[in-house]
Design an enzyme around this catalytic site. Structure first.
Site, PDB file in Angstrom:
ATOM      1  N   PRO A 192       0.868  -1.193   0.000  1.00 58.30           N
ATOM      2  CA  PRO A 192       0.000   0.000   0.000  1.00 58.30           C
ATOM      3  C   PRO A 192       0.896   1.232   0.000  1.00 58.30           C
ATOM      4  O   PRO A 192       1.860   1.292   0.765  1.00 58.30           O
ATOM      5  CB  PRO A 192      -0.766  -0.123   1.328  1.00 58.30           C
ATOM      6  CG  PRO A 192       0.110  -0.951   2.216  1.00 58.30           C
ATOM      7  CD  PRO A 192       0.877  -1.880   1.297  1.00 58.30           C
ATOM      8  N   ALA A 250       0.210   5.372  -0.046  1.00 60.97           N
ATOM      9  CA  ALA A 250      -0.724   6.493  -0.127  1.00 60.97           C
ATOM     10  C   ALA A 250      -0.260   7.486  -1.185  1.00 60.97           C
ATOM     11  O   ALA A 250       0.913   7.833  -1.249  1.00 60.97           O
ATOM     12  CB  ALA A 250      -0.828   7.173   1.238  1.00 60.97           C
ATOM     13  N   GLN A 258      -6.898  -1.477   3.300  1.00 58.66           N
ATOM     14  CA  GLN A 258      -6.137  -1.149   4.512  1.00 58.66           C
ATOM     15  C   GLN A 258      -6.779   0.038   5.229  1.00 58.66           C
ATOM     16  O   GLN A 258      -7.049   1.072   4.622  1.00 58.66           O
ATOM     17  CB  GLN A 258      -4.680  -0.801   4.201  1.00 58.66           C
ATOM     18  CG  GLN A 258      -3.890  -0.686   5.502  1.00 58.66           C
ATOM     19  CD  GLN A 258      -2.519  -0.093   5.334  1.00 58.66           C
ATOM     20  OE1 GLN A 258      -2.371   1.047   4.905  1.00 58.66           O
ATOM     21  NE2 GLN A 258      -1.500  -0.847   5.679  1.00 58.66           N
ATOM     22  N   CYS A 272       2.445   3.209  10.126  1.00 61.72           N
ATOM     23  CA  CYS A 272       2.710   4.466   9.416  1.00 61.72           C
ATOM     24  C   CYS A 272       3.494   5.444  10.301  1.00 61.72           C
ATOM     25  O   CYS A 272       3.102   5.724  11.434  1.00 61.72           O
ATOM     26  CB  CYS A 272       1.397   5.113   8.968  1.00 61.72           C
ATOM     27  SG  CYS A 272       1.676   6.670   8.112  1.00 61.72           S
ATOM     28  N   ASN A 295       8.723  -7.284   4.303  1.00 60.88           N
ATOM     29  CA  ASN A 295       8.681  -6.037   3.539  1.00 60.88           C
ATOM     30  C   ASN A 295       9.875  -5.141   3.876  1.00 60.88           C
ATOM     31  O   ASN A 295      10.282  -5.049   5.030  1.00 60.88           O
ATOM     32  CB  ASN A 295       7.356  -5.316   3.859  1.00 60.88           C
ATOM     33  CG  ASN A 295       7.278  -3.909   3.298  1.00 60.88           C
ATOM     34  OD1 ASN A 295       7.006  -2.958   4.020  1.00 60.88           O
ATOM     35  ND2 ASN A 295       7.515  -3.757   2.009  1.00 60.88           N
ATOM     36  N   GLY A 296      10.395  -4.530   2.835  1.00 56.34           N
ATOM     37  CA  GLY A 296      11.455  -3.546   3.011  1.00 56.34           C
ATOM     38  C   GLY A 296      12.621  -3.772   2.073  1.00 56.34           C
ATOM     39  O   GLY A 296      13.289  -4.800   2.134  1.00 56.34           O
ATOM     40  N   GLY A 314       7.249  -2.234  -2.364  1.00 53.84           N
ATOM     41  CA  GLY A 314       6.716  -0.887  -2.502  1.00 53.84           C
ATOM     42  C   GLY A 314       7.511  -0.085  -3.504  1.00 53.84           C
ATOM     43  O   GLY A 314       7.272  -0.136  -4.717  1.00 53.84           O
ATOM     44  N   ARG A 315       8.525   0.618  -3.008  1.00 54.24           N
ATOM     45  CA  ARG A 315       9.262   1.559  -3.864  1.00 54.24           C
ATOM     46  C   ARG A 315       9.945   0.885  -5.040  1.00 54.24           C
ATOM     47  O   ARG A 315      10.141   1.505  -6.085  1.00 54.24           O
ATOM     48  CB  ARG A 315      10.255   2.346  -3.000  1.00 54.24           C
ATOM     49  CG  ARG A 315       9.539   3.313  -2.044  1.00 54.24           C
ATOM     50  CD  ARG A 315      10.444   3.752  -0.925  1.00 54.24           C
ATOM     51  NE  ARG A 315      10.898   2.614  -0.136  1.00 54.24           N
ATOM     52  CZ  ARG A 315      11.871   2.658   0.761  1.00 54.24           C
ATOM     53  NH1 ARG A 315      12.495   3.791   0.963  1.00 54.24           N
ATOM     54  NH2 ARG A 315      12.209   1.580   1.439  1.00 54.24           N
TER      55      ARG A 315
HETATM   56  C1  FMN Z   1       4.804   7.117  -0.818  1.00 55.09           C
HETATM   57  C2  FMN Z   1       4.573   6.006   0.177  1.00 55.09           C
HETATM   58  C3  FMN Z   1       3.313   5.842   0.701  1.00 55.09           C
HETATM   59  C4  FMN Z   1       3.070   4.810   1.617  1.00 55.09           C
HETATM   60  N1  FMN Z   1       1.802   4.619   2.096  1.00 55.09           N
HETATM   61  C5  FMN Z   1       1.541   3.561   2.913  1.00 55.09           C
HETATM   62  C6  FMN Z   1       0.211   3.252   3.311  1.00 55.09           C
HETATM   63  O1  FMN Z   1      -0.766   3.913   2.931  1.00 55.09           O
HETATM   64  N2  FMN Z   1       0.052   2.183   4.139  1.00 55.09           N
HETATM   65  C7  FMN Z   1       1.096   1.423   4.583  1.00 55.09           C
HETATM   66  O2  FMN Z   1       0.909   0.455   5.326  1.00 55.09           O
HETATM   67  N3  FMN Z   1       2.357   1.683   4.189  1.00 55.09           N
HETATM   68  C8  FMN Z   1       2.595   2.703   3.364  1.00 55.09           C
HETATM   69  N4  FMN Z   1       3.865   2.918   2.905  1.00 55.09           N
HETATM   70  C9  FMN Z   1       4.928   1.981   3.308  1.00 55.09           C
HETATM   71  C10 FMN Z   1       5.064   0.857   2.281  1.00 55.09           C
HETATM   72  O3  FMN Z   1       3.885   0.085   2.230  1.00 55.09           O
HETATM   73  C11 FMN Z   1       6.239  -0.069   2.637  1.00 55.09           C
HETATM   74  O4  FMN Z   1       6.017  -0.622   3.904  1.00 55.09           O
HETATM   75  C12 FMN Z   1       7.578   0.670   2.647  1.00 55.09           C
HETATM   76  O5  FMN Z   1       7.701   1.527   1.532  1.00 55.09           O
HETATM   77  C13 FMN Z   1       8.761  -0.314   2.680  1.00 55.09           C
HETATM   78  O6  FMN Z   1       8.728  -1.153   1.563  1.00 55.09           O
HETATM   79  P1  FMN Z   1       9.695  -0.894   0.266  1.00 55.09           P
HETATM   80  O7  FMN Z   1      11.097  -0.799   0.784  1.00 55.09           O
HETATM   81  O8  FMN Z   1       9.446  -2.076  -0.616  1.00 55.09           O
HETATM   82  O9  FMN Z   1       9.249   0.421  -0.321  1.00 55.09           O
HETATM   83  C14 FMN Z   1       4.124   3.954   2.017  1.00 55.09           C
HETATM   84  C15 FMN Z   1       5.395   4.136   1.459  1.00 55.09           C
HETATM   85  C16 FMN Z   1       5.625   5.131   0.552  1.00 55.09           C
HETATM   86  C17 FMN Z   1       7.007   5.283  -0.041  1.00 55.09           C
END
Ligand code: FMN
Length: 312
Positions: free
Chosen positions: A15, A17, A69, A99, A197-198, A220-221
């Protein structure tokens, strides 16, 4: 990963946002994401201003396992949200307890709940009573103290079917590295499934995440500007994928649901992610960053991708 008889597969799109709109999620699914999640939905806003939330819960028929979520700190509101007709179409529900955004944390929501385990438990227990659908919690390593093991055990005990663990503390935000040792540790201690995750951005980091023993992986990213990462991680060839088509379809899906004015403002960041790494002129980059005419941007992108022979 199977939860309550539902096949969740192995790869989740995180997810995000303001980023994971229906068009982007659709592209992720086309390339092999097994699960998609809405951006976090305010339980309070759903009760008081449901119209705003309606725009955030648009889904695509391509999304097979799609999770809503919810965030908040009041169990009555969160329970009401997951019982609402608005969220009926979703496969399951996830509660955001990770968050780090200051405006969320200061309300005792998101990551702050890791520092208020009693309230967190109450929320999960109430939601558990309210639905037979899969219920999950997404959390971090801790808030003020690193209590992810206790927190994970509490989630399990309170009735969560699985947890998603982003192995950074709330205070860390997105800095430093996700702690894969902590992920392996949590996975070893819990009976319920764990989604890791991460920092998964390529085959190497994916293999490292899988080595922790997690049941599924959330990205995510690493998917920004490249939703085809899911195909890559599944060992599928992405030869011949047309980047222009991906962007065009992403925008087309948005046009089915949102007005042009909103899309113009919204799509800028995606256009920049899609073109990251291309040697665009400053003028072209600026045109994409301001996106005053979507069709013109698409035409320019088509040329840019061809010039760079940029088929992935
Ligand atoms: C722009 C942005 C918005 C995010 N919004 C949410 C969200 O709405 N809910 C949530 O649980 N995590 C949110 N996250 C966290 C991601 O879901 C994820 O846990 C985090 O980016 C680490 O994963 P990654 O390293 O694969 O990016 C957000 C992350 C980013 C960068």
């Amino acid at each position: 990963m199977e939860i309550r008889g539902i096949d969740y597969g192995k790869l989740f799109l995180a997810p995000m946002a303001g980023v994971c709109d229906v068009g982007f999620r659709e592209q992720a699914v086309k390339f092999g994401a097994d699960v998609t999640v809405t951006e976090m939905l305010s339980a309070r806003a759903m009760a008081h201003n449901p119209k705003k939330t309606m725009n955030m819960i648009v889904t695509s028929p391509l999304e097979k396992v799609v999770v809503a979520q919810v965030f908040g700190h009041e169990e009555e509101y969160i329970k009401r949200a997951i019982e609402s007709d608005m969220l009926k179409k979703f496969t399951s529900f996830d509660i955001n307890m990770g968050c780090p955004a200051p405006k969320i944390v200061k309300n005792g929501e998101g990551g702050a709940l890791m520092g208020d385990i009693k309230t967190a438990r109450k929320i999960i227990e109430e939601c558990r009573k309210a639905t037979d659908k899969p219920l999950s919690v997404k959390f971090r390593k801790g808030y003020k103290t690193e209590n992810y093991l206790d927190f994970g055990r509490m989630c399990e005990d309170a009735g969560a079917d699985y947890v998603t663990f982003h192995a950074r503390t709330v205070e860390q935000g997105y800095s430093g590295q996700a702690d894969y040792e902590a992920i392996a540790n949590l996975k070893a201690k819990l009976k319920i499934k764990v989604v890791g995750n991460g920092d998964v951005v390529d085959e190497k980091s994916y293999a490292q995440m899988l080595a922790t023993g997690v049941d599924a992986v959330m990205i995510g990213r690493g998917a920004l500007g490249q939703p085809w990462i899911f195909a890559k991680l599944k060992g599928k060839s992405i030869e011949g994928v047309d980047k222009y088509e991906v962007v065009a379809q992403h925008i087309q899906a948005l046009r089915e649901h949102y007005d042009e004015g909103w899309i113009k403002l919204y799509i800028r960041k995606h256009l920049l992610w899609y073109t990251k790494g291309l040697s665009l002129s400053a003028k072209l980059r600026n045109t994409l960053a301001t996106c005053e005419d979507i069709d013109m941007c698409l035409e320019l992108l088509k040329d840019a991708f061809i010039d760079e022979n940029c088929f992935v």
